[in-house]
Design a protein around this motif. Structure first.
Motif, PDB file in Angstrom:
ATOM      1  N   LYS A 137      -4.693  -8.106   8.798  1.00  0.00           N
ATOM      2  CA  LYS A 137      -5.487  -9.200   8.510  1.00  0.00           C
ATOM      3  C   LYS A 137      -6.090  -9.118   7.010  1.00  0.00           C
ATOM      4  O   LYS A 137      -6.677  -9.593   6.320  1.00  0.00           O
ATOM      5  N   ALA A 138      -5.993  -7.570   7.142  1.00  0.00           N
ATOM      6  CA  ALA A 138      -6.810  -7.479   5.690  1.00  0.00           C
ATOM      7  C   ALA A 138      -5.723  -7.115   4.600  1.00  0.00           C
ATOM      8  O   ALA A 138      -5.664  -6.680   3.650  1.00  0.00           O
ATOM      9  N   GLY A 139      -4.571  -7.501   4.691  1.00  0.00           N
ATOM     10  CA  GLY A 139      -3.517  -8.151   3.581  1.00  0.00           C
ATOM     11  C   GLY A 139      -2.472  -6.627   3.591  1.00  0.00           C
ATOM     12  O   GLY A 139      -1.460  -7.076   2.867  1.00  0.00           O
ATOM     13  N   TYR A 140      -2.015  -5.678   4.480  1.00  0.00           N
ATOM     14  CA  TYR A 140      -0.766  -5.195   4.449  1.00  0.00           C
ATOM     15  C   TYR A 140      -0.165  -5.095   5.333  1.00  0.00           C
ATOM     16  O   TYR A 140      -0.531  -5.021   6.661  1.00  0.00           O
ATOM     17  N   PRO A 141       1.349  -5.416   5.478  1.00  0.00           N
ATOM     18  CA  PRO A 141       2.094  -5.249   6.260  1.00  0.00           C
ATOM     19  C   PRO A 141       2.395  -4.087   6.399  1.00  0.00           C
ATOM     20  O   PRO A 141       2.327  -3.687   5.648  1.00  0.00           O
ATOM     21  N   LEU A 142       3.353  -4.682   7.303  1.00  0.00           N
ATOM     22  CA  LEU A 142       4.038  -2.896   8.421  1.00  0.00           C
ATOM     23  C   LEU A 142       5.581  -2.458   7.595  1.00  0.00           C
ATOM     24  O   LEU A 142       5.669  -3.433   6.810  1.00  0.00           O
ATOM     25  N   ASP A 143       5.876  -1.539   7.409  1.00  0.00           N
ATOM     26  CA  ASP A 143       6.968  -0.908   7.169  1.00  0.00           C
ATOM     27  C   ASP A 143       8.095  -1.262   7.922  1.00  0.00           C
ATOM     28  O   ASP A 143       7.674  -0.383   8.999  1.00  0.00           O
ATOM     29  N   PRO A 144       9.145  -1.750   8.598  1.00  0.00           N
ATOM     30  CA  PRO A 144       9.667  -1.766   9.853  1.00  0.00           C
ATOM     31  C   PRO A 144      10.827  -1.059   9.211  1.00  0.00           C
ATOM     32  O   PRO A 144      10.832   0.110  10.741  1.00  0.00           O
ATOM     33  N   GLY A 145      11.176   0.013   8.057  1.00  0.00           N
ATOM     34  CA  GLY A 145      11.890   1.390   7.808  1.00  0.00           C
ATOM     35  C   GLY A 145      11.897   2.030   9.005  1.00  0.00           C
ATOM     36  O   GLY A 145      11.929   3.142   9.560  1.00  0.00           O
ATOM     37  N   PHE A 333       4.332   1.753  10.692  1.00  0.00           N
ATOM     38  CA  PHE A 333       4.089   2.533   9.585  1.00  0.00           C
ATOM     39  C   PHE A 333       3.718   1.880   8.461  1.00  0.00           C
ATOM     40  O   PHE A 333       4.480   0.607   8.263  1.00  0.00           O
ATOM     41  N   ILE A 334       2.488   2.070   7.535  1.00  0.00           N
ATOM     42  CA  ILE A 334       1.831   0.963   6.654  1.00  0.00           C
ATOM     43  C   ILE A 334       1.792   1.970   5.342  1.00  0.00           C
ATOM     44  O   ILE A 334       0.979   2.679   5.887  1.00  0.00           O
ATOM     45  N   ALA A 335       2.082   1.201   4.402  1.00  0.00           N
ATOM     46  CA  ALA A 335       1.439   1.996   3.149  1.00  0.00           C
ATOM     47  C   ALA A 335       1.571   1.000   2.191  1.00  0.00           C
ATOM     48  O   ALA A 335       1.594  -0.285   1.831  1.00  0.00           O
ATOM     49  N   ASP A 336       0.464   1.439   1.322  1.00  0.00           N
ATOM     50  CA  ASP A 336      -0.595   0.862   0.229  1.00  0.00           C
ATOM     51  C   ASP A 336      -0.440   1.425  -0.627  1.00  0.00           C
ATOM     52  O   ASP A 336      -0.793   2.249  -1.200  1.00  0.00           O
ATOM     53  N   ALA A 337      -0.774   0.985  -2.400  1.00  0.00           N
ATOM     54  CA  ALA A 337      -1.216   1.771  -3.394  1.00  0.00           C
ATOM     55  C   ALA A 337      -1.099  -0.011  -4.713  1.00  0.00           C
ATOM     56  O   ALA A 337      -0.911  -0.409  -5.169  1.00  0.00           O
ATOM     57  N   ARG A 338      -2.068   1.432  -5.737  1.00  0.00           N
ATOM     58  CA  ARG A 338      -2.166   0.640  -6.840  1.00  0.00           C
ATOM     59  C   ARG A 338      -1.461   0.597  -7.653  1.00  0.00           C
ATOM     60  O   ARG A 338      -0.728  -0.540  -7.957  1.00  0.00           O
ATOM     61  N   ASP A 339      -0.518   1.961  -7.704  1.00  0.00           N
ATOM     62  CA  ASP A 339       0.733   1.526  -8.317  1.00  0.00           C
ATOM     63  C   ASP A 339       2.017   1.150  -7.238  1.00  0.00           C
ATOM     64  O   ASP A 339       1.908   2.273  -6.760  1.00  0.00           O
ATOM     65  N   LYS A 340       2.323   0.096  -7.431  1.00  0.00           N
ATOM     66  CA  LYS A 340       3.461  -0.151  -6.646  1.00  0.00           C
ATOM     67  C   LYS A 340       4.290   0.779  -7.213  1.00  0.00           C
ATOM     68  O   LYS A 340       5.362   0.725  -6.123  1.00  0.00           O
ATOM     69  N   SER A 341       4.857   1.015  -7.940  1.00  0.00           N
ATOM     70  CA  SER A 341       6.267   2.011  -7.778  1.00  0.00           C
ATOM     71  C   SER A 341       6.243   2.734  -6.810  1.00  0.00           C
ATOM     72  O   SER A 341       7.213   3.717  -7.122  1.00  0.00           O
TER      73      SER A 341
END
Length: 370
Positions: A137-145, A333-341
């Motif tokens: 809901k906050a806009g952070y999708p899960l990582d399937p792997g 598992f969910i991850a987010d970063a300001r620097d998308k690299s």
């Protein structure tokens, strides 16, 4: 830092909150009696005295106007590196709210407070279905792997009895029956789940001490562009925490070498005879995944375990899929970063950010606090 409203406030965890957080944890995740002093002490150790403690990256509590703590998100600071570049990281675990229906915004506010921290990358590898909904809901999708769970059955009747006993504890009385049926199947040579022999393997695995395993982990982690900045002291602290997971059995430390003595793989898993083992961590050089999985399954079979399960090792999935392994979703598992690299190694499945390198080393997963 704190966020206030008439419905309460979010602020950093303090020592005085620990007893209330322990009660909330016991109620939410253990459905148990009032928490013991050992649980309260452990919460202080991992959330306030962590070897990578960072005064700016803290666990958060939701506090009512009365002063009662009714929400919590545990935060583990971490030190990663991307191709030798230092990366400030934070892992979120144990997101809980006492009365989510009565205060539906408390969890979202805790999550926002965590994500607003100064870390370069924010990660969770243990979100359950309820927490996953908040993240999405906050806009952070899960990582399937990294959200993939897997199970390799070795002795089907024992594995079924062990699984049933975990879901419905009284069913645990069927474990001896499962072992008898599996012995009968072995005598009749009906063993379709028996793993392949290791005679042709180019990697030779053997038992190791925790110290030898730690040395191998620090060496092999260099094969992953995004990885922890471990040193011997901090990694041994994580290993010592993991060794106390009494509900999961005992750790089996394994390290593998090639024909010329080159280090190629290492893994640690937990179990007790007749039960399903749990893989905490695996790491290997590219191209050695199959040999590692073969040794894991063969070793578990030789030790009398009924199966092996694990999660969050995407570089192993191709080898697992070709060896009669069932895949499923369990924790997310969910991850987010300001620097998308910083997210690219995760998307490619080449980040060492789970297990010992993540948050599942903690005794809050797989231990008792009597």
């Amino acid at each position: 830092m704190a966020g206030k409203s008439q419905a309460g406030m979010v602020r950093d965890l303090e020592v005085g909150d620990l007893q209330m957080v322990a009660s909330l944890f016991a109620k939410t995740f253990r459905r148990s009696k009032p928490p013991t002093a050992s649980l309260t002490d452990y919460l202080q150790e991992v959330f306030l005295n962590h070897p990578w403690s960072d005064p700016d990256i803290c666990s958060k509590v939701f506090v009512e106007a009365s002063g009662q703590v009714t929400g919590f998100v545990g935060v583990f600071p971490s030190r990663l590196e991307l191709d030798a570049r230092p990366v400030r990281a934070a892992f979120a675990g144990s997101l809980m709210v006492d009365d989510p229906k009565g205060n539906p915004l408390a969890g979202a506010r805790l999550l926002r407070a965590f994500m607003a921290g100064p870390q370069d990358i924010s990660i969770t590898e243990t979100a359950n279905h309820t927490a996953l909904g908040m993240w999405q809901k906050a806009g952070y999708p899960l990582d399937p792997g990294y959200s993939m769970g897997w199970l390799r059955v070795l002795r089907p009747f024992s594995a079924a009895a062990d699984t049933g006993g975990r879901i419905v504890p009284p069913a645990g009385i069927l474990r001896p029956v499962g072992r008898i049926l599996d012995r009968g199947a072995a005598l009749a040579r009906l063993m379709p789940f028996r793993p392949a022999e290791r005679t042709a393997s180019k990697v030779s695995f053997s038992d190791a001490t925790p110290e030898q395993f730690a040395t191998a982990m620090m060496t092999l982690s260099r094969h992953f562009p995004l990885r922890p900045r471990w040193d011997e002291r901090t990694l041994l602290w994580f290993l010592a925490q993991a060794q106390e997971k009494r509900d999961l059995g005992y750790p089996e430390w394994r390290v593998g070498y090639g024909p010329k003595g080159q280090l190629l793989g290492a893994y640690v898993y937990f179990s007790s005879p007749g039960n399903i083992g749990w893989l905490l961590q695996a790491v290997c050089a590219p191209g050695s995944e199959g040999e590692l999985v073969d040794d894991l399954f063969a070793h578990a079979y030789e030790m009398g375990y009924s199966g092996v399960r694990g999660s969050s090792h995407p570089w192993l999935i191709p080898a697992l899929m070709s060896r009669r392994t069932m895949l499923y979703g369990r924790s997310f598992f969910i991850a987010d970063a300001r620097d998308k690299s910083l997210l690219e190694p995760i998307k490619a499945g080449r980040a060492l950010v789970s297990g010992l390198a993540g948050e599942t080393w903690t005794r809050l997963i797989g231990d008792r606090f009597d």
